[in-house]
Motif scaffolding. Structure first.
Motif, PDB file in Angstrom:
ATOM      1  N   ARG A  21     -21.211  -4.985  15.024  1.00  0.00           N
ATOM      2  CA  ARG A  21     -21.304  -4.067  13.886  1.00  0.00           C
ATOM      3  C   ARG A  21     -19.921  -3.956  13.252  1.00  0.00           C
ATOM      4  NH1 ARG A  21     -24.207   0.597  17.399  1.00  0.00           N
ATOM      5  NH2 ARG A  21     -22.310   0.175  18.578  1.00  0.00           N
ATOM      6  N   MET A  22     -19.890  -3.921  11.930  1.00  0.00           N
ATOM      7  CA  MET A  22     -18.610  -3.873  11.238  1.00  0.00           C
ATOM      8  C   MET A  22     -18.297  -2.447  10.778  1.00  0.00           C
ATOM      9  SD  MET A  22     -17.103  -6.361   8.249  1.00  0.00           S
ATOM     10  CE  MET A  22     -17.037  -7.729   9.403  1.00  0.00           C
ATOM     11  N   HIS A  23     -17.118  -1.977  11.139  1.00  0.00           N
ATOM     12  CA  HIS A  23     -16.618  -0.670  10.736  1.00  0.00           C
ATOM     13  C   HIS A  23     -15.553  -0.883   9.674  1.00  0.00           C
ATOM     14  CE1 HIS A  23     -18.097   1.608  14.439  1.00  0.00           C
ATOM     15  NE2 HIS A  23     -18.383   0.337  14.692  1.00  0.00           N
ATOM     16  N   PHE A  24     -15.670  -0.177   8.567  1.00  0.00           N
ATOM     17  CA  PHE A  24     -14.626  -0.261   7.548  1.00  0.00           C
ATOM     18  C   PHE A  24     -13.643   0.870   7.803  1.00  0.00           C
ATOM     19  CE2 PHE A  24     -12.407   0.072   3.573  1.00  0.00           C
ATOM     20  CZ  PHE A  24     -12.219  -1.251   3.230  1.00  0.00           C
ATOM     21  N   ILE A  25     -12.382   0.528   8.082  1.00  0.00           N
ATOM     22  CA  ILE A  25     -11.420   1.521   8.543  1.00  0.00           C
ATOM     23  C   ILE A  25     -10.236   1.720   7.600  1.00  0.00           C
ATOM     24  CG2 ILE A  25     -12.029   1.094  10.959  1.00  0.00           C
ATOM     25  CD1 ILE A  25      -9.496  -0.565  11.224  1.00  0.00           C
ATOM     26  N   GLY A  26     -10.163   0.938   6.520  1.00  0.00           N
ATOM     27  CA  GLY A  26      -9.017   1.038   5.628  1.00  0.00           C
ATOM     28  C   GLY A  26      -9.268   1.930   4.432  1.00  0.00           C
ATOM     29  N   GLN A  27      -8.204   2.235   3.699  1.00  0.00           N
ATOM     30  CA  GLN A  27      -8.355   2.991   2.469  1.00  0.00           C
ATOM     31  C   GLN A  27      -9.227   2.182   1.511  1.00  0.00           C
ATOM     32  OE1 GLN A  27      -4.735   4.585   0.810  1.00  0.00           O
ATOM     33  NE2 GLN A  27      -3.827   4.871   2.828  1.00  0.00           N
ATOM     34  N   LEU A  28     -10.125   2.900   0.844  1.00  0.00           N
ATOM     35  CA  LEU A  28     -11.157   2.232   0.070  1.00  0.00           C
ATOM     36  C   LEU A  28     -11.107   2.645  -1.395  1.00  0.00           C
ATOM     37  CD1 LEU A  28     -13.692   0.476  -0.094  1.00  0.00           C
ATOM     38  CD2 LEU A  28     -15.018   2.441   0.733  1.00  0.00           C
ATOM     39  N   GLN A  29     -11.014   1.646  -2.268  1.00  0.00           N
ATOM     40  CA  GLN A  29     -11.074   1.898  -3.705  1.00  0.00           C
ATOM     41  C   GLN A  29     -12.528   2.132  -4.109  1.00  0.00           C
ATOM     42  OE1 GLN A  29      -9.326  -1.621  -5.382  1.00  0.00           O
ATOM     43  NE2 GLN A  29      -7.221  -0.886  -5.101  1.00  0.00           N
ATOM     44  N   THR A  30     -12.718   3.016  -5.070  1.00  0.00           N
ATOM     45  CA  THR A  30     -14.075   3.349  -5.490  1.00  0.00           C
ATOM     46  C   THR A  30     -14.837   2.134  -5.986  1.00  0.00           C
ATOM     47  OG1 THR A  30     -13.298   5.565  -6.107  1.00  0.00           O
ATOM     48  CG2 THR A  30     -15.419   4.870  -6.989  1.00  0.00           C
ATOM     49  N   ASN A  31     -14.136   1.218  -6.660  1.00  0.00           N
ATOM     50  CA  ASN A  31     -14.841   0.054  -7.203  1.00  0.00           C
ATOM     51  C   ASN A  31     -15.251  -0.950  -6.130  1.00  0.00           C
ATOM     52  OD1 ASN A  31     -12.366  -1.092  -6.586  1.00  0.00           O
ATOM     53  ND2 ASN A  31     -11.925  -1.811  -8.665  1.00  0.00           N
ATOM     54  N   LYS A  32     -14.864  -0.722  -4.881  1.00  0.00           N
ATOM     55  CA  LYS A  32     -15.287  -1.575  -3.774  1.00  0.00           C
ATOM     56  C   LYS A  32     -16.405  -0.931  -2.957  1.00  0.00           C
ATOM     57  CE  LYS A  32     -12.086  -4.737  -4.471  1.00  0.00           C
ATOM     58  NZ  LYS A  32     -12.433  -6.115  -4.902  1.00  0.00           N
TER      59      LYS A  32
ATOM     60  N   LEU B 181     -13.528   7.876   4.384  1.00  0.00           N
ATOM     61  CA  LEU B 181     -13.942   8.674   3.228  1.00  0.00           C
ATOM     62  C   LEU B 181     -12.966   9.838   3.068  1.00  0.00           C
ATOM     63  CD1 LEU B 181     -15.820   9.477   0.960  1.00  0.00           C
ATOM     64  CD2 LEU B 181     -17.333  10.527   2.649  1.00  0.00           C
ATOM     65  N   ASP B 182     -12.308   9.914   1.894  1.00  0.00           N
ATOM     66  CA  ASP B 182     -11.259  10.929   1.742  1.00  0.00           C
ATOM     67  C   ASP B 182     -11.281  11.663   0.399  1.00  0.00           C
ATOM     68  OD1 ASP B 182     -10.421   8.897   0.087  1.00  0.00           O
ATOM     69  OD2 ASP B 182      -8.449   8.637   1.012  1.00  0.00           O
ATOM     70  N   ARG B 183     -12.350  11.456  -0.417  1.00  0.00           N
ATOM     71  CA  ARG B 183     -12.378  12.144  -1.714  1.00  0.00           C
ATOM     72  C   ARG B 183     -13.801  12.156  -2.260  1.00  0.00           C
ATOM     73  NH1 ARG B 183     -10.437   7.120  -1.914  1.00  0.00           N
ATOM     74  NH2 ARG B 183     -11.031   5.731  -3.648  1.00  0.00           N
ATOM     75  N   PRO B 184     -14.115  13.154  -3.072  1.00  0.00           N
ATOM     76  CA  PRO B 184     -15.467  13.281  -3.612  1.00  0.00           C
ATOM     77  C   PRO B 184     -15.919  12.082  -4.441  1.00  0.00           C
ATOM     78  CG  PRO B 184     -14.291  15.352  -3.834  1.00  0.00           C
ATOM     79  CD  PRO B 184     -13.278  14.338  -3.394  1.00  0.00           C
ATOM     80  N   LYS B 185     -15.032  11.540  -5.274  1.00  0.00           N
ATOM     81  CA  LYS B 185     -15.416  10.414  -6.117  1.00  0.00           C
ATOM     82  C   LYS B 185     -15.885   9.231  -5.277  1.00  0.00           C
ATOM     83  CE  LYS B 185     -13.715   7.469  -9.878  1.00  0.00           C
ATOM     84  NZ  LYS B 185     -12.541   7.139 -10.753  1.00  0.00           N
ATOM     85  N   LEU B 186     -15.206   8.971  -4.171  1.00  0.00           N
ATOM     86  CA  LEU B 186     -15.599   7.877  -3.284  1.00  0.00           C
ATOM     87  C   LEU B 186     -16.930   8.197  -2.607  1.00  0.00           C
ATOM     88  CD1 LEU B 186     -15.094   5.198  -1.878  1.00  0.00           C
ATOM     89  CD2 LEU B 186     -13.636   6.410  -0.224  1.00  0.00           C
TER      90      LEU B 186
END
Length: 260
Positions: A97-108, A122-127
């Motif tokens: 199973r793949m865990h996404f652990i890095g900072q994530l841009q909304t467009n991704k 997850l660190d913001r409402p927009k995301l």
């Protein structure tokens, strides 16, 4: 969490043996830390961080029983997820199973929502809204963790991508209302100086803050009991603080290969 090891892709392969030795050392550290903390090692999930390492290494890890891997760049992770699924199917192995652990841009968000088992950052409402939209479009439920900034300097914490702990409740409540998302808990990274000569207890103190916020959130959101904390250098402190998921890379895979 320990699992029986399937047949290795090539038990004589030197890299497989290297990874096996790294896994054994880390599992021994986890077991010792759990015993010291009075915890059951089965409560802990090891997420092997494979960023910058090839899909072939992930396949080797799958053959060694690894069920969870972590990536932090969508461009790399998306391509690797496809490769791993194909390689594992050919080898008769279960793809981790793949865990996404890095900072994530909304467009991704749409891309990540297509392959991630759990998003730790997850660190913001927009995301949150972007991930929700993508999960609904893909007809799936996506587990998410709130990434909290653990530095005592709020500005530094935000610069590293973590949500200020005081804002965790508000974001948690939003996630609980969004379709397609399931709030599973929290994630934190110890400050950069943790474990250094000037701040030997920084990781312990940071993870204690994370656990405090986690307890408050679980009171309102009972399903959000996961705590993702601890890496190669501070997994013992994380286990002592109640972590459920440990993100370990270099202690298993070695130094990062050159990358672009």
């Amino acid at each position: 969490m320990s699992h029986p090891r399937p047949q290795r892709p090539d038990s004589q392969d030197a890299r497989t043996q290297e990874l096996s030795a790294g896994l054994d050392r880390v599992h021994a550290r986890i077991a010792a830390a759990a015993e010291q903390a009075g915890r059951d090692p089965a409560e802990l999930t090891l997420v092997v961080v494979t960023k910058f390492f090839p899909a072939a290494d992930v396949l080797r890890l799958a053959g060694l029983g690894v069920r969870d891997v972590g990536e932090n760049r969508d461009q790399e992770a998306a391509a690797k997820a496809t490769q791993i699924a194909q390689l594992a199917d050919r080898a008769g192995l279960i793809a981790p199973r793949m865990h996404f652990i890095g900072q994530l841009q909304t467009n991704k968000a749409a891309s990540v929502a297509g392959y991630a088992h759990l998003v730790h950052s997850l660190d913001r409402p927009k995301l949150a809204r972007a991930l929700s939209k993508a999960a609904v479009a893909g007809d799936r439920e996506l587990g998410v963790l709130l990434q909290l900034g653990l530095d005592t300097d709020a500005d530094a914490a935000q610069g590293r991508g973590g949500l200020p702990p005081a804002q965790a409740r508000e974001l948690a409540d939003l996630v609980a209302e969004l379709p397609g998302l399931v709030l599973r808990g929290v994630m934190g990274v110890a400050p950069l100086n943790a474990g250094g000569a000037d701040a030997p207890d920084a990781a312990t103190q940071a993870f204690a803050r994370l656990r405090c916020v986690a307890k408050e959130l679980v009171a309102q959101h009972p399903q959000a009991g996961l705590i993702s904390a601890g890496m190669s250098g501070d997994l013992e402190q994380a286990v002592a603080a109640g972590a459920t998921h440990l993100r370990v890379g270099s202690a298993i895979l070695g130094s990062r290969p050159a990358h672009g």
